[in-house]
Scaffold this motif. Structure first.
Motif, short mmCIF file in Angstrom:
data_model
loop_
_atom_site.label_atom_id
_atom_site.label_comp_id
_atom_site.label_asym_id
_atom_site.label_seq_id
_atom_site.Cartn_x
_atom_site.Cartn_y
_atom_site.Cartn_z
N GLU A 1 0.83 -1.20 0.00
CA GLU A 1 0.00 0.00 0.00
C GLU A 1 0.87 1.25 0.00
OE1 GLU A 1 -3.20 1.66 3.11
OE2 GLU A 1 -3.65 -0.36 2.36
N ARG A 2 1.94 1.24 0.77
CA ARG A 2 2.86 2.37 0.78
C ARG A 2 3.49 2.61 -0.59
NH1 ARG A 2 6.02 3.50 6.13
NH2 ARG A 2 4.53 2.93 7.74
N LEU A 3 3.63 1.51 -1.36
CA LEU A 3 4.23 1.62 -2.68
C LEU A 3 3.20 1.97 -3.74
CD1 LEU A 3 6.67 -1.44 -2.62
CD2 LEU A 3 7.16 0.96 -2.09
N GLY A 4 1.95 2.15 -3.32
CA GLY A 4 0.91 2.57 -4.25
C GLY A 4 0.01 1.48 -4.76
N HIS A 5 0.18 0.24 -4.24
CA HIS A 5 -0.65 -0.85 -4.71
C HIS A 5 -2.03 -0.80 -4.07
CE1 HIS A 5 -1.85 -4.74 -6.20
NE2 HIS A 5 -2.03 -5.20 -4.97
N ARG A 6 -3.05 -1.07 -4.85
CA ARG A 6 -4.41 -1.17 -4.34
C ARG A 6 -4.88 -2.60 -4.50
NH1 ARG A 6 -8.35 1.84 -7.30
NH2 ARG A 6 -9.70 1.37 -5.55
N GLY A 7 -5.36 -3.19 -3.42
CA GLY A 7 -5.83 -4.57 -3.46
C GLY A 7 -4.97 -5.43 -2.57
N ALA A 8 -5.28 -6.75 -2.56
CA ALA A 8 -4.57 -7.67 -1.69
C ALA A 8 -3.15 -7.86 -2.17
CB ALA A 8 -5.29 -9.02 -1.66
N ALA A 9 -2.26 -8.06 -1.24
CA ALA A 9 -0.85 -8.30 -1.59
C ALA A 9 -0.66 -9.70 -2.12
CB ALA A 9 0.01 -8.09 -0.37
#
Length: 257
Positions: A249-257
């Motif tokens: 999320e900190r890297l800008g990803h949206r959704g489950a890891a």
């Protein structure tokens, strides 16, 4: 702490609505979802459009989508990101929760490089260091990262019929067996290391993704066998997923890891 400005809060609430659905909204949609007066929404929408935070959707009068300004701000944020620094912060939070050693690692060729590490406070703990390089197939972070590669990328690193180096008697040395393990990791979305790089330590790892959804790192939790159990493993798996998700999320990803 200073007072929150209601008008700014409402404007941000409107912008965050565009993260859901198809990314388009009308003024009535905003009124309904935020329960704000129509006049207030009209003024906020007009202001956001004037500053290029939102724009009208071509061919759909009265509907809006995000404009260029949020993209510019997001791009500047991404430019300032430091995976190692962000990883260190998240690793610290995870380690404080479980009091075990936490690593964040990246893949380079057939090795992993640890770019962040936070130690357990226990007297018995894994001994390692940021910057250390290990064979990827012997570690949970490495197997997680190998599992994220395309078939072509994996084939360029792991050659069929060529035995892999062993760090312990538990290390996977057969490329075919490694491929089976990677298939299982892809299905589960988690990797386990069973004393494969250290005869006294087991680990769990989860993938870290950037804003494009690509796996760029992995976060692991390492536990000496004296504190390892199936119940503990299940608990640590969820914590690794949570930590990797936060870093993603900190890297800008949206959704489950």
């Amino acid at each position: 702490m200073g007072r929150l400005v209601p008008a700014v809060t409402r404007a941000l609430d409107i912008l965050e609505l565009f993260l859901d659905g198809d990314g388009t909204l009308s003024a009535p949609d905003i009124v309904r979802r935020l329960q704000l007066p129509r006049t207030t929404v009209h003024e906020l929408v007009t202001t956001l459009a004037a500053r290029s935070y939102i724009v009208q959707v071509p061919g759909q009068p009265g509907r809006y989508r995000l404009g260029v300004r949020p993209y510019q701000l997001g791009s500047r944020y991404a430019e300032q990101l430091d995976l190692a620094a962000e990883g260190q912060q998240v690793a610290r939070a995870v380690a404080e929760t479980c009091d075990e050693t936490v690593h964040v690692a990246i893949l380079e060729g057939t090795d992993v490089i640890y770019i962040a590490k936070v130690d357990s406070t226990h007297a018995v703990r894994m001994v390692s260091a940021a910057g250390r390089r290990l064979p990827a197939h012997c570690t949970s972070v490495g197997k997680m990262l190998l599992a994220s590669l395309t078939e072509q990328q994996l084939a360029s690193r792991i050659q069929d019929g060529v035995p892999l180096v062993a760090m312990t008697p538990n290390s996977i040395t057969d490329p075919a067996a490694l491929r089976e393990a990677l298939d299982d990791i892809r299905r589960r979305g988690l990797a386990i290391e069973n004393r494969e790089s250290n005869p006294d330590v087991s680990c769990v790892a989860a993938p870290v993704r950037d804003r494009s959804g690509q796996v760029v790192a992995a976060l692991s939790i390492s536990v000496p066998m004296i504190r390892w159990s199936e119940d503990r493993r299940a608990e640590l798996e969820q914590l690794a997923l949570k930590g990797a998700g936060e870093l993603s999320e900190r890297l800008g990803h949206r959704g489950a890891a």
